[in-house]
Design an enzyme around this catalytic site. Structure first.
Site, PDB file in Angstrom:
ATOM      1  N   ASP A  27      51.138  37.729  37.928  1.00 47.92           N
ATOM      2  CA  ASP A  27      50.955  37.432  39.344  1.00 47.92           C
ATOM      3  C   ASP A  27      49.459  37.331  39.635  1.00 47.92           C
ATOM      4  O   ASP A  27      48.724  38.322  39.510  1.00 47.92           O
ATOM      5  CB  ASP A  27      51.591  38.540  40.189  1.00 47.92           C
ATOM      6  CG  ASP A  27      51.584  38.242  41.681  1.00 47.92           C
ATOM      7  OD1 ASP A  27      50.815  37.368  42.121  1.00 47.92           O
ATOM      8  OD2 ASP A  27      52.343  38.909  42.411  1.00 47.92           O
ATOM      9  N   HIS A  33      53.621  34.893  40.890  1.00 47.94           N
ATOM     10  CA  HIS A  33      53.876  35.496  42.200  1.00 47.94           C
ATOM     11  C   HIS A  33      55.170  35.002  42.840  1.00 47.94           C
ATOM     12  O   HIS A  33      55.899  35.775  43.453  1.00 47.94           O
ATOM     13  CB  HIS A  33      52.703  35.184  43.130  1.00 47.94           C
ATOM     14  CG  HIS A  33      52.785  35.846  44.471  1.00 47.94           C
ATOM     15  ND1 HIS A  33      52.800  37.220  44.637  1.00 47.94           N
ATOM     16  CD2 HIS A  33      52.877  35.320  45.738  1.00 47.94           C
ATOM     17  CE1 HIS A  33      52.881  37.521  45.916  1.00 47.94           C
ATOM     18  NE2 HIS A  33      52.944  36.386  46.608  1.00 47.94           N
ATOM     19  N   SER A  49      56.292  39.513  48.800  1.00 50.58           N
ATOM     20  CA  SER A  49      54.881  39.538  49.186  1.00 50.58           C
ATOM     21  C   SER A  49      54.672  40.395  50.436  1.00 50.58           C
ATOM     22  O   SER A  49      55.013  41.576  50.438  1.00 50.58           O
ATOM     23  CB  SER A  49      54.387  38.098  49.369  1.00 50.58           C
ATOM     24  OG  SER A  49      52.981  38.039  49.371  1.00 50.58           O
TER      25      SER A  49
END
Length: 436
Positions: free
Chosen positions: A343, A377, A250
């Site tokens: 995601d 994610h 991320s």
């Protein structure tokens, strides 16, 4: 490596036998689960429970014994429950928060010096156990799932500005150095670094805001901090000094790309579900300030459940977002992009391909893309539970993460082993696989 303890099985029935082997293992190790001495074709429910602090997780699956009165999870299909089909590790990756837990609960190991303790039990018949307490058991046993192998050293780090935890494998080295970073939730997460060290790397779990005396938010981050961390890791006598690997998820991913683009001390990068641009705040480095892509707040979506969907709040296809894109084409090291097609936090596949397109446009070939369908994610180490919605402590609300449990679990298993091989090939000069 990890010593395997013998199985302690507390029988609650006069004859049914439950075997889980090994009973003590790292979380990325598979286990064999077998139930014996059942009646031929007897229906049973296998049930797993885990308590970590105040969090409670569980899973279950329905099986039918074979003609010899056995259930062999690695060979026989689950008929119903939280997963179906032949899934050797299904009881682990399919775990869900027990009813009554807060929304957005995510299973993360905070104290890696202790294992996850998973109680595996067998019920007679096909039961829905999720909302039932104290159902009678035929037998049960407890399994230890570790992130930290025997002999791995855990060393808190406060060196200059650098804050985090160093994990060193047993022995004198020299070990390939890896920096492990997560995203915009801040703080320090150690579990993935501990597991990487348990597989033979010297790993710095690196915090970069909202921890100790570091900045409280991301507006004060500078790239020089991460270079200081890399320099410190490479200076250790038992760490190879040719360059560090970086594993980042991320927000950490865009930092890893920036490090690769502007530092020759980076040997390899694994970028998991991140942005191809600088986000949230400009990023200073050695007197230069790299701009950030602006937020488009009107694109923020609140779902019917009240969760936040931020996939569309950044546009890096036109100015000023294009100027914020990391100059990844400058990177000399190999980069592995890991992207989940489902995601719901970041358009991960788009951003991975945007970075790769920049590299291709400059004649670069030092990239690999792992793209996984029905994957969200939070791509974590294998056999850990899928989390489709997670509580984001920094913004104090729940965010969508996406993914379908079975496909997400398959992506976690596949990507983890490829990540280990990638670092062995490109970051560890002592590995037989090394390209150095």
């Amino acid at each position: 490596m990890l010593q395997i303890s013998r199985i302690h099985c507390r029988k609650l029935s006069s004859h049914v036998k439950l075997l889980v082997t090994p009973a003590k293992a790292l979380v990325d190790d598979k286990v064999d689960i077998t139930v014996e001495r059942l009646a031929p074709r007897q229906p049973v429910t296998l049930h797993a429970r885990l308590v970590e602090g105040t969090a409670r997780f569980q899973s279950y699956a329905h099986y039918r014994a074979d003609d010899a009165g056995r259930v062999i999870v690695a060979k026989q299909p689950s008929l119903r429950g939280l997963f179906t089909g032949v899934e050797q590790m299904g009881l682990f990756w399919s775990m869900q928060p027990s009813p009554g837990q807060k929304p957005g609960l995510r299973l993360r190991k905070k104290d890696v010096s202790t294992p996850f303790l998973v109680d595996v039990g067998v019920h007679d018949g096909h039961l829905d156990v999720m909302r039932e307490e104290n159902l009678p058991l035929l037998t049960t046993t407890t399994v230890e799932r570790w992130f930290l192998a025997d002999g791995v050293k855990r060393i808190p780090v406060r060196e200059g500005r650098v804050r985090g935890t160093l994990f060193l494998p047993p022995g004198d080295g020299s070990f390939a150095g890896v920096i492990d970073m997560f995203g915009s939730t801040g703080g320090l997460a150690e579990y993935r670094a501990a597991l990487l060290a348990s597989r033979g790397f010297a790993v710095l779990a690196l915090a970069f805001f909202a921890y100790d005396d570091l900045p409280e938010d991301m507006s004060d981050i500078d790239l020089d901090y991460f270079e200081e961390a890399a320099d410190w890791l490479l200076s250790l006598p038992n760490v190879q000094n040719h360059g560090v690997g970086i594993l980042a998820t991320s927000k950490g991913g865009e930092i890893a790309l920036s490090m690769a683009a502007h530092m020759d001390k980076v040997a390899a990068v694994v970028f998991i579900n991140g942005y191809s641009a600088v986000t949230q705040a400009p990023l200073p480095y050695k007197g230069t300030v790299f701009p950030c892509a602006p937020w488009i707040l009107e694109e923020l979506v609140v779902t019917e459940e009240g969760y936040i969907d931020v996939r569309n709040v950044l546009d890096t296809t036109k100015e000023p977002g294009i100027k914020a894109c990391v100059q990844v084409e400058k990177a000399q090291c190999p980069i592995m992009f890991v992207a989940g097609e489902d995601d719901l936090s970041i358009k991960s596949v788009f951003h991975a391909n945007q970075a790769i397109d920049r590299m291709k446009a400059h004649g670069k070939t030092n990239y690999t893309l792992l793209q996984y369908p029905k994957t969200g994610h939070l791509i974590e180490p294998p056999y850990t539970p899928h989390c489709g919605v997670f509580y984001h402590s920094f913004i104090n609300t729940c965010m969508t993460a996406g993914g379908e449990p079975k496909s997400h679990a398959a992506a976690q298993e596949d990507s983890w082993h490829k990540i280990l091989d990638f670092f062995r090939t490109h970051a560890d000069k002592n590995s037989p696989q090394s390209s150095l």
